[in-house]
Design a protein around this motif. Structure first.
Motif, mmCIF file in Angstrom:
data_model
loop_
_atom_site.group_PDB
_atom_site.id
_atom_site.type_symbol
_atom_site.label_atom_id
_atom_site.label_comp_id
_atom_site.label_asym_id
_atom_site.label_seq_id
_atom_site.Cartn_x
_atom_site.Cartn_y
_atom_site.Cartn_z
ATOM 1 N N UNK A 122 39.914 40.715 47.185
ATOM 2 C CA UNK A 122 39.116 41.168 48.331
ATOM 3 C C UNK A 122 37.837 41.814 47.777
ATOM 4 N N UNK A 124 34.113 41.584 48.759
ATOM 5 C CA UNK A 124 32.912 41.218 49.484
ATOM 6 C C UNK A 124 33.116 40.417 50.750
ATOM 7 N N UNK A 147 42.247 44.832 45.771
ATOM 8 C CA UNK A 147 41.248 45.479 46.622
ATOM 9 C C UNK A 147 40.077 45.985 45.775
ATOM 10 N N UNK A 148 38.916 45.428 46.024
ATOM 11 C CA UNK A 148 37.737 45.805 45.232
ATOM 12 C C UNK A 148 36.782 46.601 46.119
ATOM 13 N N UNK A 149 36.546 47.856 45.788
ATOM 14 C CA UNK A 149 35.656 48.656 46.651
ATOM 15 C C UNK A 149 34.272 48.035 46.776
ATOM 16 N N UNK A 150 33.723 48.247 47.925
ATOM 17 C CA UNK A 150 32.379 47.754 48.226
ATOM 18 C C UNK A 150 31.364 48.556 47.410
ATOM 19 N N UNK A 160 35.868 54.113 41.566
ATOM 20 C CA UNK A 160 36.054 52.691 41.905
ATOM 21 C C UNK A 160 36.680 51.973 40.715
ATOM 22 N N UNK A 163 40.329 52.834 40.239
ATOM 23 C CA UNK A 163 41.142 52.157 41.264
ATOM 24 C C UNK A 163 41.381 50.692 40.884
#
Ligand code: SF4
Ligand code: SF4
Lengths: 424, 411
Positions: A122, A124, A147-150, A160, A163
């Motif tokens: 995930x 973008x 889950x990849x932070x924006x 980030x 995580x």
């Protein structure tokens, strides 16, 4: 515009690329099951190196979808998905894939095997999550949501990275459990060295768009050359390929052979291409002597040209940085600045934005981008819209008219980005 | 080439009815009865200029607009700020400029929220939080600092991996990023004790909302959907202390109402977790013979149960988000979609499902396909209606709903 001086038709690299794609799909056709399990993955922020280290073959349904569209076979898949209930407004890639899955996975370039593993990076695009949920429901195979932070700051923030790195460690443990194999860190380091070599080659190719005239077509041609960097990254084949490409680019410069015989307009292109009408759209540029010198779309897999390279000495950290750096994972302020930087660095005269009806991730806000470029940066900018997958939304006459009007007015006005003071 | 004219409106352009409320919002406190509050709620909801926030600002109060579906509102509250749920422009707001900036094939709430910003109707706010619930909300946030300079804007990345041990520390760190902006905005430092106090207030508030929802589930004839909906909408628009007073006052009254059940179909409403249908459409659902015994409206008031602030209230708040068993379209599902919908039908004791989705809302639309398959397999009836904020012609929807209800009642 075709002919002996068009590098596209001269190109050894292009032939090699074609062979590579065909080989990839041939290999896939026999994959699946415990001996050669198949992982489905997304392009943005993908974890191909790790998954391959566990012996998985990797399918990228987005790439299958664009291949279907470019070969004009996406519509039956889309219609099938619509008959399943996926409405007109759902992303065309998703519909192509879910229609294709329903119909057994046969394509003109080979049969797409079913997944044994689903890895949802995930990074973008929220549609990724929805798409992979549908696949998980359909196939009941293990699903890992990565889950990849924006990205809201220019550089990844420590929290980030922490995580993402923790998730990578957990992903490796998950794969060890799923496959019964133990993870070979030394192998990952070796693979990442190949990735890096490919990335450096790819960046060199992209940067050659700074030459005037440009020896490359950084949108239409680069799209073909994206395949190895996204799909085969980590292999020697991919890394070697960019050596061939760059040797050819050097040759083009030496021989004075350029994508268009006379470069009149240097443009930066933003947005996903209209794959069902790829050639037609490209011709609209060529007719005006317009060449894309830089583009954002080839960076969907990663912003390697902005320093997000894999580093074998820091394997997980650099994979984390790379995943954060997918183009659509950048906030609008970062995207805007990147495009303005491209205009300046590549001495572009204009920006062409191609909006995609069914892709909100790329498209929502592109109108504002146009306004910003025109009114705050003084860059002539054209906004066009169709779809990346669904041939029903490409209106050639209308698009051509708008492009003609745009380039005509550029011609009359003699207005270029350099004149507006953006270029150095 | 002539440079195109700026597509944005002059700064004084506004287009809305404006309801003026007293600084202490006494209109609510002094309301004669529930009907009066519901009527007032309707006026407030239909006024896109945020009358309650304008009233709050009269005594210098500052407000933070929170885009759906989830923001840690207790955290905002703990800085003395008013957390306000943004729900678009409603049916009276004309979209003149946002289309060009944002795009055409998008849900109404994204466009109307931008239109409100462009027409200065969000002026009473000093800050905005946009959680990353979908690509549209995320991109919308990216336009705000440029188009509405001044207020603090924050894009909150809510985790989507609910299995990782890193989710709670990450979200805690995300909240810390927000804290920096809230400190700037309020002029107050972060105070864990203040947060703990706010968390207790919100615990009580959620408990009251849960009572209202339970009443609707167990005795749907006692409270109509439109009443319950408007009461909940007010919850995101009023100071929570005041809203809690209203709930404390009117819940017992609702409980005491005589239940006069009618021959109606118990339906579960699914899909309206972000953009809201018009009030007329909400009204219509029960007019045609449904009891909406559960729904996805305004999930912010029911995200999780009570939270014990503990030693680190910020981390407790983060853990509560991550561990909440909520299963809606904008949260990577912890189960399969099929199992989830069947379980919700069972818990709500619903006879049917009504999918009520915003046009162009991809997260909702993609779930509907999976939900429908599971319902088909169990022969549970369903109907799917799409809406837009400005859609006002309901004849088609009424006809579909009536046919749907009849087919269930007479089968
Ligand atoms: S980025 Fe756009 S095209 Fe790609 S999957 Fe997401 S919505 Fe579809
Ligand atoms: S209505 Fe749907 S698409 Fe629109 S902002 Fe909300 S979740 Fe996103």
């Amino acid at each position: 515009m075709s002919g002996p001086t068009t590098p596209e038709f001269l190109a050894r690299a292009r032939d090699e690329q074609r062979d590579m794609v065909e080989q990839y799909y041939r290999d896939l056709a026999s994959a699946g099951g415990p001996k050669r399990p198949v992982a489905y993955m997304l392009v943005g922020g993908n974890l191909t190196e790790i998954v391959r280290a566990f012996g998985y073959e990797v399918v990228f349904p987005e790439i299958v979808a664009l291949n279907c569209a470019i070969k004009h076979v996406s519509l039956p898949n889309i219609l099938n998905a619509e008959s399943q209930g996926y409405g007109l407004d759902v992303c065309g890639y998703v519909k192509n894939d879910l229609g294709l899955q329903e119909m057994g996975g046969e394509t003109p370039f080979g049969k797409i095997p079913k997944p044994d593993l689903l890895v949802c990076s995930f990074s973008g695009c929220y549609v990724y999550v929805k798409w992979w949920e549908a696949l998980a429901e359909r196939y009941g195979v293990p699903l890992f949501v990565f889950d990849v932070p924006y990205m809201r700051d220019r550089a990844p923030q420590a929290e980030d990275l922490a995580y993402v790195v923790t998730q990578l460690e957990e992903f490796i443990a998950f794969l060890e459990k799923t496959t019964g194999r133990s993870f070979d860190r030394a192998e990952l380091t070796r693979v990442l060295a190949q990735s890096r070599r490919a990335e450096e080659g790819w960046v060199r190719y992209l940067r050659s768009g700074t030459h005037r005239p440009s020896p490359i077509e950084a949108y239409f041609e680069a799209v073909f050359y994206m395949f190895p960097i996204n799909v085969l990254r980590g292999t020697a084949t991919a890394a070697d390929f960019y050596e061939t490409v760059n040797a050819e680019v050097d040759e083009r410069i030496r021989l004075g052979m350029y994508p268009v015989p006379e470069e009149k307009y240097r443009v930066v292109v933003e947005g996903v291409p209209p794959y069902p009408s790829y050639r037609t759209f490209w011709d609209f540029f060529r007719n005006w002597g317009a060449v894309s010198v830089a583009a954002t779309y080839p960076k969907v897999g990663g912003l390697f040209d902005r320093g997000f390279l894999h580093d074998p000495a820091r394997p997980l950290e650099s994979i984390a940085e790379y995943s954060l750096g997918a183009y659509v994972n950048q906030s609008w302020p970062l995207r805007r600045e990147l495009i303005a930087d491209y205009v300046r660095e590549y001495s572009a005269d204009a920006v062409v934005i191609h909006g995609i009806k069914s892709c909100r991730s790329f498209t929502a806000g592109q109108g504002d981008l146009r306004d910003w470029l025109i009114h705050e940066k003084g860059v002539p900018t054209l906004y066009l819209e169709s779809d990346h997958e669904d041939p029903r939304y490409f209106a050639p006459a209308q698009i051509k008219n708008r492009m003609d009007a745009f380039f005509e007015s550029l011609e009359q006005r003699g207005a270029t980005a350099s004149a507006a003071g953006v270029a150095p | 080439m002539a440079t195109p004219l700026p597509m944005y409106p002059p700064t004084d352009e506004t287009s809305a009815p404006r309801l003026e409320l007293a600084e202490d919002l006494r209109e609510f406190r002094d309301a004669a009865n529930l009907e009066a509050v519901v009527k007032l709620a309707r006026e407030v909801v239909e006024d896109p200029s945020y009358p309650t926030v304008r009233a709050w600002a009269l005594h210098g109060g500052k407000a933070v607009g929170c885009f759906p579906v989830y923001t840690p509102q207790e955290l905002i509250h703990s800085f003395g700020l008013l957390p306000v749920s943004l729900h678009g422009g409603g049916e009276h707001l004309e979209i003149s400029h946002a289309d060009a900036a944002l795009g055409s094939f998008l849900c109404s709430i994204s466009k109307s929220t931008l239109e409100l910003a462009l027409t200065r109707q969000l002026a009473p706010f000093q800050g905005f939080v946009f959680p990353y619930i979908c690509d549209v909300s995320r991109n919308l946030e990216g336009l705000f600092p440029r188009l509405l300079p001044g207020p603090e804007t924050h894009m909150l990345h809510l985790p989507q991996n609910f299995h990782t041990r890193a989710a709670v520390p990450f979200l805690t760190a995300e909240y810390r990023r927000l804290v920096v902006k809230l400190e700037r905005l309020s002029g107050r430092p972060y105070d864990p004790d203040a947060l703990a106090a706010s968390m207790r207030l919100f615990n009580t508030h959620r408990a009251r909302i849960a009572e209202l929802n339970a009443l609707k589930r167990t005795s749907p004839a006692k409270v109509s959907l439109i009443e319950s909906y408007l009461l909940r909408r007010l919850g995101g628009l009023l100071p929570r202390e005041l809203h809690l007073q209203l709930l404390d006052r009117f819940l017992p009254e609702l409980e005491r109402r005589p239940a006069r059940p009618k021959d109606a179909v118990r339906v579960l409403l699914v899909g309206s977790f972000c953009e809201q249908p018009t009030l007329d459409l909400v009204d219509l659902l029960e007019q045609v013979g449904c009891y909406a015994v559960d729904d996805e409206f305004l999930q912010i008031h029911r995200w999780h149960g009570p939270i014990e602030p503990g030693d680190d209230p910020l981390a407790s708040l983060a853990a509560a988000y991550v561990n909440a068993p909520i299963d809606i379209g904008v949260r990577a599902t912890p189960t399969t979609k099929g199992e989830a919908i069947l379980e919700r039908v069972r818990v709500a004791d619903a006879q049917a499902v009504l999918f009520l989705t915003a046009k162009f809302c991809e997260p909702a639309l993609e779930d509907v396909v999976l939900y429908r398959r599971a319902l088909d397999a169990q022969k549970i009836p369903y109907l799917h209606l799409e809406y837009e904020e400005r859609s006002t012609a309901y004849e088609q929807s009424r006809l579909q709903l009536e046919t749907f209800v009849e087919s269930i009642l007479f089968n």
